[in-house]
Design a protein around this motif. Structure first.
Motif, PDB file in Angstrom:
ATOM      1  N   PHE A   1      -6.562  13.282  10.474  1.00 37.00           N
ATOM      2  CA  PHE A   1      -6.425  13.802   9.113  1.00 37.00           C
ATOM      3  C   PHE A   1      -7.546  13.257   8.238  1.00 37.00           C
ATOM      4  CE2 PHE A   1      -2.276  13.347  11.101  1.00 37.00           C
ATOM      5  CZ  PHE A   1      -1.672  14.571  10.872  1.00 37.00           C
ATOM      6  N   VAL A   2      -7.677  13.857   7.066  1.00 36.43           N
ATOM      7  CA  VAL A   2      -8.599  13.363   6.041  1.00 36.43           C
ATOM      8  C   VAL A   2      -7.780  13.019   4.802  1.00 36.43           C
ATOM      9  CG1 VAL A   2     -10.553  13.917   4.535  1.00 36.43           C
ATOM     10  CG2 VAL A   2     -10.537  14.715   6.915  1.00 36.43           C
ATOM     11  N   TYR A   3      -8.057  11.866   4.224  1.00 40.91           N
ATOM     12  CA  TYR A   3      -7.307  11.411   3.048  1.00 40.91           C
ATOM     13  C   TYR A   3      -7.237  12.498   1.976  1.00 40.91           C
ATOM     14  CZ  TYR A   3      -6.147   8.896  -1.219  1.00 40.91           C
ATOM     15  OH  TYR A   3      -5.560   8.499  -2.394  1.00 40.91           O
ATOM     16  N   ASN A   4      -5.995  12.748   1.492  1.00 45.24           N
ATOM     17  CA  ASN A   4      -5.820  13.739   0.419  1.00 45.24           C
ATOM     18  C   ASN A   4      -4.796  13.288  -0.621  1.00 45.24           C
ATOM     19  OD1 ASN A   4      -3.371  14.016   1.682  1.00 45.24           O
ATOM     20  ND2 ASN A   4      -3.649  16.168   2.266  1.00 45.24           N
ATOM     21  N   ALA A   5      -4.491  11.969  -0.603  1.00 44.83           N
ATOM     22  CA  ALA A   5      -3.567  11.357  -1.573  1.00 44.83           C
ATOM     23  C   ALA A   5      -2.111  11.738  -1.343  1.00 44.83           C
ATOM     24  CB  ALA A   5      -3.972  11.694  -3.010  1.00 44.83           C
ATOM     25  N   THR A   6      -1.813  12.392  -0.213  1.00 38.57           N
ATOM     26  CA  THR A   6      -0.420  12.710   0.126  1.00 38.57           C
ATOM     27  C   THR A   6      -0.099  12.141   1.505  1.00 38.57           C
ATOM     28  OG1 THR A   6      -0.945  14.820   1.186  1.00 38.57           O
ATOM     29  CG2 THR A   6      -0.528  14.854  -1.195  1.00 38.57           C
TER      30      THR A   6
ATOM     31  N   GLN B   1       0.659  11.993   5.301  1.00 43.82           N
ATOM     32  CA  GLN B   1       0.276  12.824   6.443  1.00 43.82           C
ATOM     33  C   GLN B   1       0.614  12.093   7.740  1.00 43.82           C
ATOM     34  OE1 GLN B   1      -3.672  15.096   5.710  1.00 43.82           O
ATOM     35  NE2 GLN B   1      -3.967  13.121   4.695  1.00 43.82           N
TER      36      GLN B   1
ATOM     37  N   ASN C   1      -2.793   6.222   2.886  1.00 45.91           N
ATOM     38  CA  ASN C   1      -4.137   5.670   2.798  1.00 45.91           C
ATOM     39  C   ASN C   1      -4.924   5.891   4.087  1.00 45.91           C
ATOM     40  OD1 ASN C   1      -3.696   4.504   0.173  1.00 45.91           O
ATOM     41  ND2 ASN C   1      -2.432   2.965   1.200  1.00 45.91           N
TER      42      ASN C   1
ATOM     43  N   ILE D   1      -6.183   8.632   9.638  1.00 40.42           N
ATOM     44  CA  ILE D   1      -6.512   9.300   8.372  1.00 40.42           C
ATOM     45  C   ILE D   1      -7.899   8.825   7.981  1.00 40.42           C
ATOM     46  CG2 ILE D   1      -5.909   9.644   5.944  1.00 40.42           C
ATOM     47  CD1 ILE D   1      -3.009   9.096   6.667  1.00 40.42           C
TER      48      ILE D   1
ATOM     49  N   LYS E   1     -11.394   8.563   5.767  1.00 42.45           N
ATOM     50  CA  LYS E   1     -11.720   8.508   4.348  1.00 42.45           C
ATOM     51  C   LYS E   1     -12.266   9.855   3.880  1.00 42.45           C
ATOM     52  CE  LYS E   1     -12.797   3.566   4.382  1.00 42.45           C
ATOM     53  NZ  LYS E   1     -13.832   2.535   4.123  1.00 42.45           N
ATOM     54  N   TYR E   2     -11.954  10.168   2.648  1.00 41.47           N
ATOM     55  CA  TYR E   2     -12.475  11.397   2.041  1.00 41.47           C
ATOM     56  C   TYR E   2     -13.931  11.160   1.609  1.00 41.47           C
ATOM     57  CZ  TYR E   2     -12.960  15.319  -1.180  1.00 41.47           C
ATOM     58  OH  TYR E   2     -13.397  16.451  -1.821  1.00 41.47           O
TER      59      TYR E   2
END
Length: 199
Positions: free
Chosen positions: A108-113, A115, A153, A188, A190-191
Motif C-alpha cells: 500500500f501507499v500511505y493515505n492517512a487511512t 489499510q 502509518n 505501507i 511512504k507517500y
C-alpha cells in the motif's frame, strides 16, 4: 403302514457370517458435509446372494463432522440368513477439509487511512462459509507503528487471519493440518510529495 418305519430328525441352518473390513485398509475420509464412512468390503455372501445383497449392507450411524469415531455399526436388510462381523470396521476418522487462502493487496501507499490485506478462504462445502467467521489481527514489524489496532502509518506489518465457528465445531484447516490461522506480511510505503510540480 405295515413294514414301514418313520423317523423324524430336527436340524438347524445357522446364519452365515459376513465380514466387513475397510477397503484396502483405508479408514479415513475427508469431510464433505454429509454423513459418511470409508469404503468397506463385505466378504462371505453366498452364490446369487453376492448380487442380491451386496448393496444391502449399510452403516447404521455414520458421522458427519471431522473427528475420530469408534462405535460404527452395520446392518443388512432383506435377509436373515447372515449375521455381521464388523469388529474390523468400527473405528474410522473424518479428516478436516483444507481451505486455500488468498490475500488481497499486500503493498500500500500511505493515505492517512487504515489499510491492510484481507484473506479470502476457498474450499468450503456448499454455503458453509456463512457458519464461520474470520478475524484479522495486525502486528507491527520493523518500522511499523500501529494506531490502536490499525495500520495507518508507513511501515512494515503482518496480519493474522483466524477461522472460528460459534459452536466450536471445526471441519476445516488452513494450509497445514489442524491449523486455523494464516499470516501475511504487508507494507505501507511512504507517500511521495512532488515538491517541484509542473511549470
Amino acid at each position: 403302514s405295515e413294514g414301514t418305519v418313520e423317523a423324524t430328525h430336527t436340524f438347524e441352518i445357522t446364519q452365515a457370517t459376513l465380514t466387513i473390513t475397510w477397503t484396502d485398509g483405508i479408514n479415513t475420509v475427508v469431510y464433505n458435509g454429509e454423513p459418511q464412512t470409508p469404503a468397506f468390503t463385505v466378504s462371505g455372501l453366498m452364490g446369487a446372494d453376492k448380487n442380491a445383497y451386496r448393496d444391502k449392507v449399510t452403516a447404521v450411524n455414520p458421522q458427519t463432522h471431522a473427528g475420530s469415531y469408534s462405535d460404527l455399526q452395520f446392518t443388512i436388510t432383506g435377509t436373515e440368513n447372515y449375521k455381521l462381523d464388523y469388529t474390523a470396521a468400527t473405528s474410522y476418522t473424518i479428516s478436516k477439509k483444507e481451505l486455500t487462502p488468498s490475500w488481497s493487496a499486500t503493498k500500500f501507499v500511505y493515505n492517512a487511512t487504515a489499510q491492510s490485506p484481507v484473506v479470502t478462504l476457498s474450499g468450503f462445502v456448499g454455503s458453509e462459509e456463512s457458519l464461520y467467521k474470520v478475524d484479522h489481527v495486525l502486528s507491527e514489524k520493523e518500522g511499523g507503528a500501529l494506531t490502536g489496532s490499525k495500520a495507518i502509518n508507513a511501515g512494515s506489518y503482518s496480519v493474522t487471519a483466524t477461522l472460528s465457528r460459534a459452536d466450536g465445531i471445526m471441519d476445516y484447516y488452513i494450509s497445514s493440518a489442524d491449523n486455523v490461522a494464516v499470516t501475511a506480511d504487508f507494507v505501507i510505503d511512504k507517500y511521495t510529495i512532488d515538491l517541484y510540480g509542473d511549470n
